[in-house]
Design a protein around this motif. Structure first.
Motif, PDB file in Angstrom:
ATOM      1  N   UNK A   1      33.207  42.896  38.297  1.00 24.84           N
ATOM      2  CA  UNK A   1      33.050  42.889  36.855  1.00 24.84           C
ATOM      3  C   UNK A   1      32.149  41.733  36.443  1.00 24.84           C
ATOM      4  N   UNK A   2      31.009  42.071  35.859  1.00 25.81           N
ATOM      5  CA  UNK A   2      30.093  41.031  35.386  1.00 25.81           C
ATOM      6  C   UNK A   2      30.564  40.529  34.033  1.00 25.81           C
ATOM      7  N   UNK A   3      30.796  39.221  33.935  1.00 28.91           N
ATOM      8  CA  UNK A   3      31.235  38.576  32.694  1.00 28.91           C
ATOM      9  C   UNK A   3      30.094  37.684  32.232  1.00 28.91           C
TER      10      UNK A   3
ATOM     11  N   UNK B   1      36.254  45.643  32.211  1.00 27.56           N
ATOM     12  CA  UNK B   1      37.067  46.538  33.030  1.00 27.56           C
ATOM     13  C   UNK B   1      37.027  47.967  32.503  1.00 27.56           C
ATOM     14  N   UNK B   2      37.110  48.123  31.195  1.00 33.84           N
ATOM     15  CA  UNK B   2      37.084  49.466  30.599  1.00 33.84           C
ATOM     16  C   UNK B   2      35.746  50.144  30.870  1.00 33.84           C
ATOM     17  N   UNK B   3      34.643  49.379  30.751  1.00 39.22           N
ATOM     18  CA  UNK B   3      33.318  49.948  31.005  1.00 39.22           C
ATOM     19  C   UNK B   3      33.151  50.348  32.463  1.00 39.22           C
ATOM     20  N   UNK B   4      33.651  49.521  33.385  1.00 35.41           N
ATOM     21  CA  UNK B   4      33.464  49.795  34.811  1.00 35.41           C
ATOM     22  C   UNK B   4      34.356  50.925  35.305  1.00 35.41           C
ATOM     23  N   UNK B   5      35.639  50.910  34.919  1.00 35.61           N
ATOM     24  CA  UNK B   5      36.571  51.902  35.436  1.00 35.61           C
ATOM     25  C   UNK B   5      36.564  53.188  34.629  1.00 35.61           C
ATOM     26  N   UNK B   6      35.990  53.132  33.421  1.00 34.39           N
ATOM     27  CA  UNK B   6      35.929  54.343  32.611  1.00 34.39           C
ATOM     28  C   UNK B   6      35.054  55.423  33.219  1.00 34.39           C
ATOM     29  N   UNK B   7      34.181  55.039  34.156  1.00 34.78           N
ATOM     30  CA  UNK B   7      33.317  56.013  34.807  1.00 34.78           C
ATOM     31  C   UNK B   7      34.045  56.790  35.906  1.00 34.78           C
ATOM     32  N   UNK B   8      35.210  56.321  36.318  1.00 35.30           N
ATOM     33  CA  UNK B   8      35.963  56.988  37.385  1.00 35.30           C
ATOM     34  C   UNK B   8      36.748  58.169  36.843  1.00 35.30           C
ATOM     35  N   UNK B   9      36.942  59.212  37.660  1.00 37.77           N
ATOM     36  CA  UNK B   9      37.826  60.302  37.236  1.00 37.77           C
ATOM     37  C   UNK B   9      39.257  59.805  37.098  1.00 37.77           C
TER      38      UNK B   9
ATOM     39  N   UNK C   1      34.999  39.055  37.813  1.00 41.38           N
ATOM     40  CA  UNK C   1      36.176  39.910  37.980  1.00 41.38           C
ATOM     41  C   UNK C   1      36.050  40.769  39.221  1.00 41.38           C
ATOM     42  N   UNK C   2      37.138  40.931  39.944  1.00 38.02           N
ATOM     43  CA  UNK C   2      37.137  41.747  41.159  1.00 38.02           C
ATOM     44  C   UNK C   2      38.235  42.798  41.088  1.00 38.02           C
ATOM     45  N   UNK C   3      37.920  44.009  41.516  1.00 38.90           N
ATOM     46  CA  UNK C   3      38.870  45.105  41.601  1.00 38.90           C
ATOM     47  C   UNK C   3      38.715  45.774  42.947  1.00 38.90           C
ATOM     48  N   UNK C   4      39.808  46.105  43.617  1.00 36.14           N
ATOM     49  CA  UNK C   4      39.751  46.801  44.901  1.00 36.14           C
ATOM     50  C   UNK C   4      40.759  47.933  44.892  1.00 36.14           C
ATOM     51  N   UNK C   5      40.335  49.092  45.342  1.00 35.86           N
ATOM     52  CA  UNK C   5      41.207  50.262  45.430  1.00 35.86           C
ATOM     53  C   UNK C   5      42.016  50.162  46.725  1.00 35.86           C
TER      54      UNK C   5
END
Length: 406
Positions: free
Chosen positions: A281-283, A297-305, A268-272
């Motif tokens: 995103x490691x699957x 996604x929830x685990x990775x982005x949940x750390x962001x404000x 999985x890839x996410x870019x701001x």
């Protein structure tokens, strides 16, 4: 204006000039000499031209701003869906007024007001899951099954079933034969319930053997339909705020999957959009089911404000079928690009192209560990970008995370 010039060339000249290019450029584009074009322009009483490199037809004055009435639309009717309740929860968290939420969902403001008032918890917080559960409880009615109340109708249905008729055909024939008698009409789903659902008797259970498919149980029609249309109620990319498009506000992300050569492994890839900061995103095992992608996604982005997770835009792949959960957990709306329109997620498409340096096409992506992904992610985020004035995405994101100096 010489007589030897083809009039068609002057038509081409007029069309080129209308595009806003300079007088000389329009003459070259039409194949007319500059002298002939000027002579003709004066002869037909042409308006004065603008001077300089951007010369051409004068630009009309900007009209005074006019307050336009809101564009009318046909409001949605019927019960609120679970997805609409998810949108209400997210928008309330963002501080949107109820009227704005109603406009986005194309609902009456009174519907949204009643929904929030009825289903808000004692703590004053609106939760979509709790609201949907409460609404379903209010819809339950302890009443006698329809066919038990109408023995004449039940007898007619049993006779048709014994002849091998399908519930759908029975429903249509009864409606045709008794157009003005609602007591002798029934939906095919009611017939199925009377045959399959315990406590909905009124029809002999042995009649199930008369059905062509002879199933032991039946999946409700609505559930079977939704399985193939997971994005029927999803937010479209055209509904994104304008601030997402011009990259003026950070916190808007684009995402997709990089698929391995076997078709079964993925990353999985996410870019701001504003900083071009990348999250991979490691699957585990390359498994990219809807629940696996949502969890990662929830685990990775949940750390962001919260101000750095304002929205997510994704492709319409089945891996995002659990988007309602993502919206609720991250408290960020999820928008979906139009089918077959990768350019609508240009930042993500360009990022995926860069990532192919580490994750080549045709390779098995399941062999890469979470540490491998972290290494590639960090290297890309430390690469200077011309679009950022040769700053790195990591530097740009750090500036957003650090408190501004007083």
């Amino acid at each position: 204006m010489g007589a030897h010039v083809d009039p068609v060339l002057y038509v081409r000249f007029d069309e080129a000039l209308a595009t806003g290019i300079s007088f000389a450029a329009a003459a070259r584009a039409a194949g007319v000499s500059l002298t002939a074009a000027k002579d003709r322009w004066k002869k037909i009483g042409g308006m004065p031209m603008q001077k300089g490199r951007r010369g051409g037809l004068p630009r009309p004055p900007e009209p005074d701003p006019v307050e336009l009435p809101p564009v009318p639309f046909e409001k949605v009717e019927g019960r609120l869906t679970y997805f609409e309740r998810c949108v209400i929860q997210v928008r309330l968290h963002e501080g949107h007024p109820q009227r704005r939420i109603a406009a986005e969902l194309q609902r009456s403001p009174s519907v949204i007001c009643r929904e929030i008032g009825r289903n808000r918890g004692q703590d004053g917080v609106y939760d979509a899951r709790r609201a949907d559960r409460l609404a379903a409880g209010r819809r339950r009615r302890d009443r006698e099954p329809k066919l038990a109340e109408r023995p004449e109708l039940a007898a007619a249905i049993e006779e048709y079933l014994e002849q091998g008729w399908s519930p759908k055909l029975i429903s249509e024939v009864l409606k045709k034969d008794h157009p003005d008698d609602r007591n002798m009409q029934v939906s095919h789903e009611t017939v199925y319930k009377a045959l399959y659902v315990q406590g909905r008797g009124a029809l002999r259970q042995d009649l199930r053997r008369c059905l062509s498919l002879k199933h032991r149980a039946r999946v409700p029609q609505g559930r079977a339909t939704n399985r193939g249309r997971p994005y029927r109620e999803a937010l479209r990319i055209s509904q994104r705020p304008p601030s997402v498009e011009d990259r003026a506000v950070p916190g808007h992300w684009e995402g997709d999957l990089i698929i391995g050569g076997d078709g079964r492994s993925a990353i999985g890839t996410l870019v701001e959009r504003s900083t071009r900061f990348v999250i991979l995103l490691h699957l585990p095992g390359g498994r990219h089911t809807a629940d696996a992608v949502a969890e990662a996604m929830i685990n990775a982005m949940g750390e962001l404000p919260s101000h750095l997770r304002r929205s997510i835009t994704w492709d319409r792949g089945t891996e995002m079928a659990d988007y309602s959960r993502i919206m609720l957990e991250l408290e960020a709306p999820v928008y979906f690009a139009d089918p077959h329109s990768p350019w609508q997620r240009g930042s993500n498409e360009n990022t995926n192209r860069l990532l192919r340096f580490w994750f080549e096409k045709g390779a098995d992506l399941s062999v890469h560990t979470a540490e491998d992904l972290r290494r590639a992610q960090d290297m890309l985020n430390r690469r200077p970008r011309p679009t950022l004035g040769l700053r790195t995405p990591a530097q740009a994101l750090t500036e957003l995370l650090l408190p501004t100096a007083a």
